[in-house]
Design a protein around this motif. Structure first.
Motif, PDB file in Angstrom:
ATOM      1  N   ALA A   1      39.297  -5.845 -14.092  1.00  0.00           N
ATOM      2  CA  ALA A   1      38.808  -6.372 -12.817  1.00  0.00           C
ATOM      3  C   ALA A   1      39.941  -6.488 -11.805  1.00  0.00           C
ATOM      4  CB  ALA A   1      38.151  -7.737 -13.037  1.00  0.00           C
ATOM      5  N   VAL A   2      41.119  -6.937 -12.238  1.00  0.00           N
ATOM      6  CA  VAL A   2      42.258  -7.084 -11.335  1.00  0.00           C
ATOM      7  C   VAL A   2      42.655  -5.725 -10.764  1.00  0.00           C
ATOM      8  CG1 VAL A   2      44.731  -7.617 -11.232  1.00  0.00           C
ATOM      9  CG2 VAL A   2      43.152  -9.212 -12.348  1.00  0.00           C
ATOM     10  N   ARG A   3      42.777  -4.737 -11.630  1.00  0.00           N
ATOM     11  CA  ARG A   3      43.254  -3.431 -11.178  1.00  0.00           C
ATOM     12  C   ARG A   3      42.240  -2.763 -10.248  1.00  0.00           C
ATOM     13  NH1 ARG A   3      46.353  -0.615 -16.266  1.00  0.00           N
ATOM     14  NH2 ARG A   3      46.954   0.828 -14.609  1.00  0.00           N
ATOM     15  N   LEU A   4      40.973  -2.820 -10.608  1.00  0.00           N
ATOM     16  CA  LEU A   4      39.972  -2.174  -9.761  1.00  0.00           C
ATOM     17  C   LEU A   4      39.774  -2.938  -8.462  1.00  0.00           C
ATOM     18  CD1 LEU A   4      37.448  -1.008 -12.473  1.00  0.00           C
ATOM     19  CD2 LEU A   4      38.709   0.442 -10.890  1.00  0.00           C
ATOM     20  N   ALA A   5      39.860  -4.269  -8.492  1.00  0.00           N
ATOM     21  CA  ALA A   5      39.738  -5.039  -7.248  1.00  0.00           C
ATOM     22  C   ALA A   5      40.874  -4.701  -6.294  1.00  0.00           C
ATOM     23  CB  ALA A   5      39.723  -6.535  -7.553  1.00  0.00           C
ATOM     24  N   LYS A   6      42.090  -4.566  -6.823  1.00  0.00           N
ATOM     25  CA  LYS A   6      43.215  -4.202  -5.963  1.00  0.00           C
ATOM     26  C   LYS A   6      43.010  -2.810  -5.370  1.00  0.00           C
ATOM     27  CE  LYS A   6      48.237  -3.589  -5.849  1.00  0.00           C
ATOM     28  NZ  LYS A   6      49.541  -3.841  -6.493  1.00  0.00           N
ATOM     29  N   ARG A   7      42.559  -1.871  -6.184  1.00  0.00           N
ATOM     30  CA  ARG A   7      42.282  -0.528  -5.660  1.00  0.00           C
ATOM     31  C   ARG A   7      41.230  -0.584  -4.558  1.00  0.00           C
ATOM     32  NH1 ARG A   7      41.735   4.035 -10.408  1.00  0.00           N
ATOM     33  NH2 ARG A   7      43.517   3.421 -11.703  1.00  0.00           N
ATOM     34  N   MET A   8      40.167  -1.356  -4.797  1.00  0.00           N
ATOM     35  CA  MET A   8      39.078  -1.427  -3.822  1.00  0.00           C
ATOM     36  C   MET A   8      39.563  -1.997  -2.498  1.00  0.00           C
ATOM     37  SD  MET A   8      36.056  -2.740  -6.371  1.00  0.00           S
ATOM     38  CE  MET A   8      34.899  -3.128  -5.042  1.00  0.00           C
ATOM     39  N   VAL A   9      40.351  -3.069  -2.558  1.00  0.00           N
ATOM     40  CA  VAL A   9      40.850  -3.684  -1.325  1.00  0.00           C
ATOM     41  C   VAL A   9      41.763  -2.720  -0.576  1.00  0.00           C
ATOM     42  CG1 VAL A   9      42.292  -5.538  -0.409  1.00  0.00           C
ATOM     43  CG2 VAL A   9      40.576  -6.046  -2.153  1.00  0.00           C
ATOM     44  N   ARG A  10      42.671  -2.058  -1.296  1.00  0.00           N
ATOM     45  CA  ARG A  10      43.578  -1.115  -0.647  1.00  0.00           C
ATOM     46  C   ARG A  10      42.806   0.042  -0.011  1.00  0.00           C
ATOM     47  NH1 ARG A  10      49.028  -1.243  -2.531  1.00  0.00           N
ATOM     48  NH2 ARG A  10      49.747  -3.350  -2.063  1.00  0.00           N
ATOM     49  N   ARG A  11      41.885   0.625  -0.758  1.00  0.00           N
ATOM     50  CA  ARG A  11      41.140   1.780  -0.244  1.00  0.00           C
ATOM     51  C   ARG A  11      40.240   1.385   0.912  1.00  0.00           C
ATOM     52  NH1 ARG A  11      39.847   6.423  -2.219  1.00  0.00           N
ATOM     53  NH2 ARG A  11      37.606   6.044  -1.977  1.00  0.00           N
ATOM     54  N   ALA A  12      39.693   0.176   0.851  1.00  0.00           N
ATOM     55  CA  ALA A  12      38.740  -0.248   1.875  1.00  0.00           C
ATOM     56  C   ALA A  12      39.360  -0.311   3.265  1.00  0.00           C
ATOM     57  CB  ALA A  12      38.146  -1.606   1.514  1.00  0.00           C
ATOM     58  N   GLN A  13      40.682  -0.411   3.352  1.00  0.00           N
ATOM     59  CA  GLN A  13      41.337  -0.479   4.659  1.00  0.00           C
ATOM     60  C   GLN A  13      41.184   0.819   5.448  1.00  0.00           C
ATOM     61  OE1 GLN A  13      42.322  -3.655   5.328  1.00  0.00           O
ATOM     62  NE2 GLN A  13      41.461  -3.787   3.263  1.00  0.00           N
TER      63      GLN A  13
ATOM     64  N   LEU B   1      38.366   2.970   4.809  1.00  0.00           N
ATOM     65  CA  LEU B   1      37.006   3.430   4.590  1.00  0.00           C
ATOM     66  C   LEU B   1      36.042   2.739   5.542  1.00  0.00           C
ATOM     67  CD1 LEU B   1      36.789   3.331   0.668  1.00  0.00           C
ATOM     68  CD2 LEU B   1      37.346   5.296   2.115  1.00  0.00           C
ATOM     69  N   THR B   2      34.891   3.363   5.753  1.00  0.00           N
ATOM     70  CA  THR B   2      33.810   2.660   6.434  1.00  0.00           C
ATOM     71  C   THR B   2      33.194   1.655   5.464  1.00  0.00           C
ATOM     72  OG1 THR B   2      32.094   4.211   5.697  1.00  0.00           O
ATOM     73  CG2 THR B   2      33.294   4.774   7.726  1.00  0.00           C
ATOM     74  N   PHE B   3      32.381   0.750   5.988  1.00  0.00           N
ATOM     75  CA  PHE B   3      31.731  -0.240   5.136  1.00  0.00           C
ATOM     76  C   PHE B   3      30.857   0.451   4.089  1.00  0.00           C
ATOM     77  CE2 PHE B   3      28.164  -3.408   4.577  1.00  0.00           C
ATOM     78  CZ  PHE B   3      28.890  -4.264   3.759  1.00  0.00           C
ATOM     79  N   ASP B   4      30.129   1.474   4.488  1.00  0.00           N
ATOM     80  CA  ASP B   4      29.262   2.174   3.548  1.00  0.00           C
ATOM     81  C   ASP B   4      30.081   2.864   2.453  1.00  0.00           C
ATOM     82  OD1 ASP B   4      26.458   2.983   2.961  1.00  0.00           O
ATOM     83  OD2 ASP B   4      27.273   4.998   3.229  1.00  0.00           O
ATOM     84  N   GLN B   5      31.219   3.446   2.838  1.00  0.00           N
ATOM     85  CA  GLN B   5      32.085   4.078   1.840  1.00  0.00           C
ATOM     86  C   GLN B   5      32.666   3.050   0.867  1.00  0.00           C
ATOM     87  OE1 GLN B   5      34.718   5.948   4.659  1.00  0.00           O
ATOM     88  NE2 GLN B   5      33.790   7.970   4.387  1.00  0.00           N
ATOM     89  N   ALA B   6      33.021   1.884   1.376  1.00  0.00           N
ATOM     90  CA  ALA B   6      33.550   0.833   0.518  1.00  0.00           C
ATOM     91  C   ALA B   6      32.496   0.365  -0.481  1.00  0.00           C
ATOM     92  CB  ALA B   6      34.032  -0.345   1.358  1.00  0.00           C
TER      93      ALA B   6
ATOM     94  N   GLY C   1      30.177   2.243  -1.642  1.00  0.00           N
ATOM     95  CA  GLY C   1      30.126   3.332  -2.618  1.00  0.00           C
ATOM     96  C   GLY C   1      31.222   3.188  -3.663  1.00  0.00           C
ATOM     97  N   ASP C   2      32.419   2.832  -3.230  1.00  0.00           N
ATOM     98  CA  ASP C   2      33.505   2.550  -4.169  1.00  0.00           C
ATOM     99  C   ASP C   2      33.095   1.481  -5.164  1.00  0.00           C
ATOM    100  OD1 ASP C   2      35.517   4.310  -3.546  1.00  0.00           O
ATOM    101  OD2 ASP C   2      36.991   2.752  -3.084  1.00  0.00           O
ATOM    102  N   ALA C   3      32.464   0.416  -4.654  1.00  0.00           N
ATOM    103  CA  ALA C   3      32.052  -0.702  -5.502  1.00  0.00           C
ATOM    104  C   ALA C   3      31.043  -0.252  -6.557  1.00  0.00           C
ATOM    105  CB  ALA C   3      31.477  -1.824  -4.656  1.00  0.00           C
ATOM    106  N   GLU C   4      30.167   0.661  -6.179  1.00  0.00           N
ATOM    107  CA  GLU C   4      29.164   1.135  -7.132  1.00  0.00           C
ATOM    108  C   GLU C   4      29.804   1.836  -8.325  1.00  0.00           C
ATOM    109  OE1 GLU C   4      26.542   3.563  -4.851  1.00  0.00           O
ATOM    110  OE2 GLU C   4      25.981   1.920  -3.495  1.00  0.00           O
ATOM    111  N   PHE C   5      30.843   2.628  -8.070  1.00  0.00           N
ATOM    112  CA  PHE C   5      31.549   3.276  -9.170  1.00  0.00           C
ATOM    113  C   PHE C   5      32.322   2.258 -10.010  1.00  0.00           C
ATOM    114  CE2 PHE C   5      31.066   7.087  -6.433  1.00  0.00           C
ATOM    115  CZ  PHE C   5      30.519   7.946  -7.362  1.00  0.00           C
ATOM    116  N   ALA C   6      32.944   1.284  -9.347  1.00  0.00           N
ATOM    117  CA  ALA C   6      33.782   0.318 -10.059  1.00  0.00           C
ATOM    118  C   ALA C   6      32.967  -0.551 -11.003  1.00  0.00           C
ATOM    119  CB  ALA C   6      34.536  -0.550  -9.060  1.00  0.00           C
ATOM    120  N   VAL C   7      31.768  -0.962 -10.576  1.00  0.00           N
ATOM    121  CA  VAL C   7      30.979  -1.845 -11.451  1.00  0.00           C
ATOM    122  C   VAL C   7      30.523  -1.118 -12.711  1.00  0.00           C
ATOM    123  CG1 VAL C   7      30.233  -3.341  -9.569  1.00  0.00           C
ATOM    124  CG2 VAL C   7      28.802  -1.376 -10.215  1.00  0.00           C
ATOM    125  N   ASP C   8      30.378   0.209 -12.648  1.00  0.00           N
ATOM    126  CA  ASP C   8      30.029   0.947 -13.853  1.00  0.00           C
ATOM    127  C   ASP C   8      31.133   0.864 -14.902  1.00  0.00           C
ATOM    128  OD1 ASP C   8      27.495   1.775 -13.150  1.00  0.00           O
ATOM    129  OD2 ASP C   8      28.164   3.620 -12.194  1.00  0.00           O
TER     130      ASP C   8
END
Length: 290
Positions: free
Chosen positions: A236-248, A250-255, A257-264
């Protein structure tokens, strides 16, 4: 040359002995790299030049960051400096780098690319948490190094700023990118063009520092925060950090989408099952990173 030995002694820039377990150390020439339990400690170790970086330190830092990234046994990393400084930026007296830069096509740019740019790329790419303990001056490239960490705890005596222009140099280690993102464009321009250096309290107000503590409490507080991060679920720590960094970028919709892959990846993990059990049983979870 790298070697592994065992060391539990206290050295300048390392955490006090009462926080040190038997430590695995990878030996370098310009940095110290110890593993204490689930926490890695990197200490810039050129105190005679306020830990200014040179080509050798850059190569060793890149290697150490990659070791941390690949070692699942380390869940958090602390970065600090030996002696009375965190990092004073580049060692302008390094004759080796100056000579190399003068004899190659696009020489100065190549020195940066293979040196501090490689360090900062490796640091920024880490998806595990990094804490900077700013124990003294962190200026120019040293400030960039601190700002690319996820948390920055400063001693009250620390000083932070951009001094590059005082000798006619540029914020070329990544400062032109990171300064405005941390403190806003106006404040970044003021600091860079006027070569301002701030005390820890003012640096906290500007967003350069996450937390300020008494000098004597710096390593204790860093060890506490690192241990707290190491207790968290690693996936969770590693993927949350990736998500926050990438989200800077990305559009909201793209972010989303990132979350959908991460929760899997995360939601069916053993750590989530352990977390739910611990919540029901009213105890602290023990996460294994699976």
């Amino acid at each position: 040359m790298l070697e592994v030995d065992i060391d539990i002694t206290y050295r300048a820039g390392a955490p006090p002995a009462r926080y040190a377990e038997e430590a695995k150390r990878v030996t370098y020439q310009t940095i110290l790299f110890d593993q204490r339990g689930r926490v890695g400690w990197i200490t810039l170790n050129r105190p005679e030049v306020l830990n200014a970086y040179n080509a050798e330190m850059c190569a060793e830092l890149v290697d150490a960051f990659r070791k941390y990234q690949r070692d699942d046994g380390m869940r958090a990393l602390v970065l600090t400096g030996a002696g009375r400084a965190f990092c004073a930026g580049g060692d302008v007296r390094s004759a080796k780098e100056a000579e190399e830069g003068a004899t190659r096509q696009l020489g100065h740019g190549m020195v940066m690319r293979e040196g501090m740019h490689a360090v900062n790329r490796a640091l920024y790419a880490l998806d595990k948490p990094v804490i900077a303990l700013v124990n003294g001056p962190a200026v120019a490239g040293g400030l960039v190094l601190a700002l690319l960490c996820d948390f920055r705890i400063a001693a009250r005596s620390a000083r932070l700023g951009d001094t590059s222009g005082r000798v006619g140099l540029l914020p070329d280690e990544g400062g032109a990118w990171v300064f405005p993102r941390v403190m806003g464009v106006d404040a970044a321009l003021r600091m860079t063009l006027l070569n301002e250096v701030y005390g820890a309290a003012r640096a906290r107000e500007l967003g350069l520092v996450t937390e300020v503590v008494a000098d004597d409490d710096l390593h204790r507080r860093g060890a506490e925060l690192a241990e707290e991060l190491a207790r968290r679920a690693p996936l969770a720590v590693r993927l949350a950090k990736r998500m926050v960094r990438r989200a800077q970028s990305l559009t909201f919709d793209q972010a989303l989408g990132d979350a959908e892959f991460a929760v899997d990846i995360v939601n069916d993990s053993q750590d989530v099952q352990e977390g739910v059990r611990a919540f029901v049983e009213k105890r602290r979870p023990s996460f294994g990173g699976r």
